[in-house]
Design an enzyme around this catalytic site. Structure first.
Site, PDB file in Angstrom:
ATOM      1  CB  SER A  91      60.805  50.169  21.912  1.00  0.00           C
ATOM      2  OG  SER A  91      62.071  49.950  22.417  1.00  0.00           O
ATOM      3  CB  SER A 138      74.056  60.544  30.372  1.00  0.00           C
ATOM      4  OG  SER A 138      74.254  59.404  29.587  1.00  0.00           O
ATOM      5  CG  LEU A 241      63.282  59.073  32.236  1.00  0.00           C
ATOM      6  CD1 LEU A 241      64.753  59.476  32.307  1.00  0.00           C
ATOM      7  CD2 LEU A 241      62.890  58.795  30.789  1.00  0.00           C
ATOM      8  CB  ALA A 244      60.089  53.911  30.375  1.00  0.00           C
ATOM      9  CD  GLN A 281      83.043  18.968  32.033  1.00  0.00           C
ATOM     10  OE1 GLN A 281      84.099  19.582  32.068  1.00  0.00           O
ATOM     11  NE2 GLN A 281      82.900  17.765  32.558  1.00  0.00           N
ATOM     12  N   GLY A 341      77.292  29.079  16.581  1.00  0.00           N
ATOM     13  CA  GLY A 341      78.369  29.075  15.593  1.00  0.00           C
ATOM     14  C   GLY A 341      78.042  29.996  14.428  1.00  0.00           C
ATOM     15  CD  GLU A 365      63.458  54.964  29.636  1.00  0.00           C
ATOM     16  OE1 GLU A 365      63.864  55.491  30.691  1.00  0.00           O
ATOM     17  OE2 GLU A 365      62.477  55.363  29.009  1.00  0.00           O
ATOM     18  CB  THR A 367      74.277  54.273  29.727  1.00  0.00           C
ATOM     19  OG1 THR A 367      74.928  54.929  30.822  1.00  0.00           O
ATOM     20  CG2 THR A 367      74.044  55.279  28.597  1.00  0.00           C
ATOM     21  CG  ASP A 369      79.165  52.504  32.529  1.00  0.00           C
ATOM     22  OD1 ASP A 369      79.042  51.358  33.017  1.00  0.00           O
ATOM     23  OD2 ASP A 369      80.052  52.800  31.697  1.00  0.00           O
TER      24      ASP A 369
HETATM   25  P1  TGC Z   1      68.759  64.539  40.201  1.00  0.00           P
HETATM   26  O1  TGC Z   1      69.230  65.553  41.197  1.00  0.00           O
HETATM   27  O2  TGC Z   1      69.247  63.148  40.322  1.00  0.00           O
HETATM   28  O3  TGC Z   1      67.183  64.486  40.197  1.00  0.00           O
HETATM   29  C1  TGC Z   1      66.346  65.645  40.233  1.00  0.00           C
HETATM   30  C2  TGC Z   1      65.122  65.289  41.062  1.00  0.00           C
HETATM   31  O4  TGC Z   1      64.450  64.172  40.452  1.00  0.00           O
HETATM   32  C3  TGC Z   1      64.441  63.036  41.356  1.00  0.00           C
HETATM   33  N1  TGC Z   1      64.718  61.845  40.526  1.00  0.00           N
HETATM   34  C4  TGC Z   1      63.788  60.962  40.179  1.00  0.00           C
HETATM   35  N2  TGC Z   1      62.484  60.867  40.481  1.00  0.00           N
HETATM   36  C5  TGC Z   1      61.792  59.820  39.962  1.00  0.00           C
HETATM   37  N3  TGC Z   1      62.353  58.909  39.165  1.00  0.00           N
HETATM   38  C6  TGC Z   1      63.656  58.967  38.823  1.00  0.00           C
HETATM   39  N4  TGC Z   1      64.199  58.049  38.023  1.00  0.00           N
HETATM   40  C7  TGC Z   1      64.441  60.031  39.347  1.00  0.00           C
HETATM   41  N5  TGC Z   1      65.739  60.391  39.229  1.00  0.00           N
HETATM   42  C8  TGC Z   1      65.891  61.496  39.964  1.00  0.00           C
HETATM   43  C9  TGC Z   1      65.537  63.314  42.356  1.00  0.00           C
HETATM   44  O5  TGC Z   1      65.295  62.652  43.575  1.00  0.00           O
HETATM   45  C10 TGC Z   1      65.464  64.822  42.478  1.00  0.00           C
HETATM   46  O6  TGC Z   1      64.340  65.124  43.295  1.00  0.00           O
HETATM   47  P2  TGC Z   1      64.360  66.361  44.309  1.00  0.00           P
HETATM   48  O7  TGC Z   1      63.077  66.247  45.060  1.00  0.00           O
HETATM   49  O8  TGC Z   1      65.581  66.174  45.161  1.00  0.00           O
HETATM   50  O9  TGC Z   1      64.447  67.584  43.439  1.00  0.00           O
HETATM   51  O10 TGC Z   1      69.059  65.138  38.783  1.00  0.00           O
HETATM   52  P3  TGC Z   1      70.375  65.041  37.935  1.00  0.00           P
HETATM   53  O11 TGC Z   1      70.307  66.149  36.930  1.00  0.00           O
HETATM   54  O12 TGC Z   1      71.574  64.966  38.838  1.00  0.00           O
HETATM   55  O13 TGC Z   1      70.101  63.661  37.195  1.00  0.00           O
HETATM   56  C11 TGC Z   1      71.017  62.705  37.109  1.00  0.00           C
HETATM   57  C12 TGC Z   1      70.453  61.399  36.503  1.00  0.00           C
HETATM   58  C13 TGC Z   1      71.637  60.657  35.966  1.00  0.00           C
HETATM   59  C14 TGC Z   1      69.825  60.582  37.600  1.00  0.00           C
HETATM   60  C15 TGC Z   1      69.379  61.607  35.445  1.00  0.00           C
HETATM   61  O14 TGC Z   1      69.564  62.704  34.704  1.00  0.00           O
HETATM   62  C16 TGC Z   1      69.185  60.404  34.526  1.00  0.00           C
HETATM   63  O15 TGC Z   1      68.404  59.509  34.878  1.00  0.00           O
HETATM   64  N6  TGC Z   1      69.855  60.342  33.326  1.00  0.00           N
HETATM   65  C17 TGC Z   1      69.582  59.321  32.308  1.00  0.00           C
HETATM   66  C18 TGC Z   1      68.625  59.894  31.292  1.00  0.00           C
HETATM   67  C19 TGC Z   1      67.730  58.881  30.668  1.00  0.00           C
HETATM   68  O16 TGC Z   1      67.525  57.788  31.170  1.00  0.00           O
HETATM   69  N7  TGC Z   1      67.112  59.252  29.553  1.00  0.00           N
HETATM   70  C20 TGC Z   1      66.112  58.411  28.932  1.00  0.00           C
HETATM   71  C21 TGC Z   1      65.384  59.165  27.845  1.00  0.00           C
HETATM   72  S1  TGC Z   1      63.892  58.386  27.317  1.00  0.00           S
HETATM   73  C22 TGC Z   1      64.407  56.991  26.554  1.00  0.00           C
HETATM   74  O17 TGC Z   1      65.525  56.623  26.492  1.00  0.00           O
HETATM   75  C23 TGC Z   1      63.317  56.191  25.953  1.00  0.00           C
HETATM   76  S2  TGC Z   1      63.893  54.757  25.249  1.00  0.00           S
HETATM   77  C24 TGC Z   1      62.559  54.261  24.415  1.00  0.00           C
HETATM   78  C25 TGC Z   1      61.983  52.993  24.917  1.00  0.00           C
HETATM   79  O18 TGC Z   1      61.765  52.770  26.124  1.00  0.00           O
HETATM   80  O19 TGC Z   1      61.709  52.203  24.042  1.00  0.00           O
HETATM   81  P1  FAD Z   2      75.804  60.187  26.370  1.00  0.00           P
HETATM   82  O1  FAD Z   2      74.981  60.758  27.451  1.00  0.00           O
HETATM   83  O2  FAD Z   2      76.506  61.141  25.468  1.00  0.00           O
HETATM   84  O3  FAD Z   2      76.864  59.174  26.995  1.00  0.00           O
HETATM   85  C1  FAD Z   2      77.925  58.611  26.197  1.00  0.00           C
HETATM   86  C2  FAD Z   2      78.699  57.616  27.066  1.00  0.00           C
HETATM   87  O4  FAD Z   2      79.252  58.302  28.200  1.00  0.00           O
HETATM   88  C3  FAD Z   2      77.828  56.494  27.648  1.00  0.00           C
HETATM   89  O5  FAD Z   2      78.575  55.290  27.660  1.00  0.00           O
HETATM   90  C4  FAD Z   2      77.566  56.934  29.079  1.00  0.00           C
HETATM   91  O6  FAD Z   2      77.354  55.837  29.965  1.00  0.00           O
HETATM   92  C5  FAD Z   2      78.859  57.647  29.401  1.00  0.00           C
HETATM   93  N1  FAD Z   2      78.686  58.683  30.437  1.00  0.00           N
HETATM   94  C6  FAD Z   2      77.907  59.786  30.359  1.00  0.00           C
HETATM   95  N2  FAD Z   2      77.999  60.503  31.497  1.00  0.00           N
HETATM   96  C7  FAD Z   2      78.857  59.822  32.312  1.00  0.00           C
HETATM   97  C8  FAD Z   2      79.342  60.012  33.633  1.00  0.00           C
HETATM   98  N3  FAD Z   2      78.965  61.065  34.361  1.00  0.00           N
HETATM   99  N4  FAD Z   2      80.219  59.113  34.126  1.00  0.00           N
HETATM  100  C9  FAD Z   2      80.591  58.015  33.411  1.00  0.00           C
HETATM  101  N5  FAD Z   2      80.152  57.774  32.154  1.00  0.00           N
HETATM  102  C10 FAD Z   2      79.301  58.656  31.623  1.00  0.00           C
HETATM  103  N6  FAD Z   2      65.463  59.381  24.276  1.00  0.00           N
HETATM  104  C11 FAD Z   2      64.265  59.981  24.446  1.00  0.00           C
HETATM  105  O7  FAD Z   2      64.186  61.060  25.053  1.00  0.00           O
HETATM  106  N7  FAD Z   2      63.133  59.433  23.950  1.00  0.00           N
HETATM  107  C12 FAD Z   2      63.137  58.273  23.261  1.00  0.00           C
HETATM  108  O8  FAD Z   2      62.079  57.789  22.838  1.00  0.00           O
HETATM  109  C13 FAD Z   2      64.375  57.606  23.051  1.00  0.00           C
HETATM  110  N8  FAD Z   2      64.438  56.465  22.315  1.00  0.00           N
HETATM  111  C14 FAD Z   2      65.655  55.924  22.034  1.00  0.00           C
HETATM  112  C15 FAD Z   2      65.725  54.843  21.126  1.00  0.00           C
HETATM  113  C16 FAD Z   2      66.946  54.312  20.776  1.00  0.00           C
HETATM  114  C17 FAD Z   2      67.015  53.190  19.786  1.00  0.00           C
HETATM  115  C18 FAD Z   2      68.136  54.811  21.359  1.00  0.00           C
HETATM  116  C19 FAD Z   2      69.464  54.205  21.032  1.00  0.00           C
HETATM  117  C20 FAD Z   2      68.078  55.870  22.226  1.00  0.00           C
HETATM  118  C21 FAD Z   2      66.840  56.453  22.567  1.00  0.00           C
HETATM  119  N9  FAD Z   2      66.747  57.585  23.378  1.00  0.00           N
HETATM  120  C22 FAD Z   2      65.551  58.210  23.583  1.00  0.00           C
HETATM  121  C23 FAD Z   2      67.972  58.229  23.856  1.00  0.00           C
HETATM  122  C24 FAD Z   2      68.606  57.548  25.063  1.00  0.00           C
HETATM  123  O9  FAD Z   2      67.888  57.806  26.230  1.00  0.00           O
HETATM  124  C25 FAD Z   2      70.054  58.056  25.179  1.00  0.00           C
HETATM  125  O10 FAD Z   2      70.766  57.451  24.120  1.00  0.00           O
HETATM  126  C26 FAD Z   2      70.686  57.718  26.510  1.00  0.00           C
HETATM  127  O11 FAD Z   2      70.082  58.451  27.551  1.00  0.00           O
HETATM  128  C27 FAD Z   2      72.192  58.034  26.511  1.00  0.00           C
HETATM  129  O12 FAD Z   2      72.453  59.286  25.964  1.00  0.00           O
HETATM  130  P2  FAD Z   2      73.554  59.465  24.778  1.00  0.00           P
HETATM  131  O13 FAD Z   2      73.323  58.393  23.803  1.00  0.00           O
HETATM  132  O14 FAD Z   2      73.495  60.861  24.318  1.00  0.00           O
HETATM  133  O15 FAD Z   2      74.943  59.169  25.482  1.00  0.00           O
END
Ligand code: TGC
Ligand code: FAD
Length: 386
Positions: A91, A138, A241, A244, A281, A341, A365, A367, A369
């Site tokens: 991470s 999300s 993202l 990552a 098994q 165990g 990064e 979920t 789902d």
């Molecule tokens: P959406 O309409 O889907 O997208 C807007 C525009 O962006 C493009 N796009 C992407 N481009 C590159 N990479 C991706 N992964 C992309 N996803 C979408 C898309 O094609 C569009 O482009 P354009 O040209 O048509 O404008 O936007 P939406 O608002 O409907 O988004 C939906 C969704 C679910 C895809 C998005 O919001 C999402 O990925 N949600 C999950 C959020 C997430 O993963 N957060 C992570 C936070 S950082 C973290 O967790 C760090 S953990 C720490 C560690 O790694 O240790």
């Molecule tokens: P929510 O978005 O509130 O979702 C809750 C539940 O609802 C989930 O089960 C999800 O799958 C479900 N859900 C949501 N929307 C839908 C839908 N449309 N349909 C069906 N199910 C749905 N973020 C950063 O920006 N930077 C970081 O460095 C970072 N580091 C992290 C480190 C840790 C240890 C953890 C746990 C999280 C970190 N995150 C970071 C945040 C992480 O990206 C979010 O936890 C993740 O994107 C999910 O958001 P949430 O936890 O708010 O859940």
């Protein structure tokens, strides 16, 4: 490295040497101590500079900015080796490379790249990435309340980010905020700027060897030179993202190897009813599941890396691999815990630590789902997010 199909033959000699060097270093400097760090809830900050020296930080970015400039598969193997020790180490490196160096590389000015990338690659500076907010991660576009209001040569940032890896140990944070028109802008925020604080998240039962914080911004004034000039829509943070998630698709196979090896060794030596449990098994079924998923996951990750090198990778390909590899690693850790165990409930063995860590990896990064829906949207053309 666990390699049932001799898949390592697919990698170049340089890539294999990078994997072997990473394993050697981590076996000496991290594996013997990880249990203590995890139990104590400590991230080993003394390893940050050695990680830089080993080329672990942003290693797939170009050498001209101080990075190692290795192939995407070599980068993946490094993530694998880091996470084989603990998801917290991977991470750290994921955030530093894919979520801090990459956005500066892709959306920053030449001056910003020259100022920050070499120091981040060397581990002289630590970065964090603030996208998720308290109202939910999300839907980062819909839930983004953090505001950036222009005031002369400055932007004034107000808002809170939640669950931020490296937050409290970071020198700079990449913060995503909406301007007055609702455009999503990225900023390089020095964490010693007045009004910025990063309170720690306590009481975690997952990713204990990783720093997780809030980022709180109260009238934080950032000079316009620290705006990422090529950002301007949600696509910018989403593209970070993808980087990552690519590393996570690789990384998750590391703990899968660790828990499989541990469970196999245990099963061979644990005798019940006069025979090792490995002879049963039901136990063999669990071990075969783990090894099969590791083998398939490795091939998936290798192909992903090739597509990334060739420029044919779509972000939906990365979603498939992140979703799959993390979930099979999590299931394998639970199965390994079962084979062990009662011994499996202590951190004496690695299974429960990896299992608890992977609960976070399955959530962050995107979920599991959310990745299902990203793929569902891609194959059906129907948008499940509206
Ligand atoms: P959406 O309409 O889907 O997208 C807007 C525009 O962006 C493009 N796009 C992407 N481009 C590159 N990479 C991706 N992964 C992309 N996803 C979408 C898309 O094609 C569009 O482009 P354009 O040209 O048509 O404008 O936007 P939406 O608002 O409907 O988004 C939906 C969704 C679910 C895809 C998005 O919001 C999402 O990925 N949600 C999950 C959020 C997430 O993963 N957060 C992570 C936070 S950082 C973290 O967790 C760090 S953990 C720490 C560690 O790694 O240790
Ligand atoms: P929510 O978005 O509130 O979702 C809750 C539940 O609802 C989930 O089960 C999800 O799958 C479900 N859900 C949501 N929307 C839908 C839908 N449309 N349909 C069906 N199910 C749905 N973020 C950063 O920006 N930077 C970081 O460095 C970072 N580091 C992290 C480190 C840790 C240890 C953890 C746990 C999280 C970190 N995150 C970071 C945040 C992480 O990206 C979010 O936890 C993740 O994107 C999910 O958001 P949430 O936890 O708010 O859940």
């Amino acid at each position: 490295m666990l390699d049932y199909y001799q898949s390592l033959e697919l990698f170049s000699p340089e890539e294999r040497a990078i994997q072997a060097a990473a394993r050697k270093f981590l076996e000496a400097e991290a594996m013997p101590y990880i249990r203590e760090w995890w139990e104590a809830g400590e991230f080993p900050t003394h390893l940050i500079k050695p990680f830089g020296e080993m080329g672990f930080l942003g290693s797939n970015l170009p050498e001209e900015y101080g990075a190692a400039g290795v192939s995407n598969n070599a980068y993946g193997l490094i993530m694998y080796e880091l996470e084989r020790v603990d998801s917290g180490l991977r991470s750290f490196a994921s955030v530093q490379g894919a979520l801090v160096m990459y956005p500066i590389f892709a959306y920053g000015s030449e001056e910003q790249k020259r100022e920050f990338l070499p120091k981040l690659a060397a581990g002289e500076l630590v970065g964090s990435f603030g996208l998720t907010e308290p109202d939910g991660g999300s839907d980062p576009g819909g839930n983004m309340k953090t505001k950036a209001v222009k005031d002369g040569d400055y932007y004034v940032l107000n808002g809170t980010k939640m669950w931020i890896t490296n937050g409290a140990i970071s020198d700079i944070a990449i913060v995503w905020a909406k301007d007055e028109e609702g455009k999503v802008l990225g900023f390089i925020v020095p964490t010693d700027t007045p009004g910025f604080s990063a309170p720690l998240v306590h009481h975690k039962y997952s990713l204990r060897a990783s720093v997780t914080s809030e980022l709180v911004m109260e009238d934080v004034r950032i000079h316009k030179d620290y705006l990422l000039p090529k950002s301007g829509s949600l696509k910018a943070p989403l593209s970070c993202l993808t980087q990552a998630r690519y590393g996570i698709a690789w990384g998750a196979l590391g703990p899968l190897e660790a828990v499989y090896t541990e469970a196999l060794d245990f099963a061979k030596s644990r005798v019940t009813f006069g025979r090792p449990i490995a002879a049963r098994q039901l136990v063999q079924d669990k071990l075969v599941y783990m090894l099969s998923e590791h083998t398939k996951g490795l091939l998936l990750a290798w192909k992903l890396g090739k597509m990334k090198d060739e420029g044919t990778l779509k972000h939906t390909h990365v979603s498939m691999a992140k979703r799959n590899n993390v979930r099979v690693a999590l299931k394998s850790a639970r199965l390994a815990r079962e084979i062990l165990g009662a011994s499996g409930i202590t951190v004496e063995y690695s299974a429960i630590r990896h299992m608890l860590n992977l609960e976070s990896v399955d959530t962050y990064e995107g979920t599991h789902d959310i990745h299902t829906l990203i793929l569902g949207r891609d194959i059906t053309g129907e948008n499940p997010f509206v």
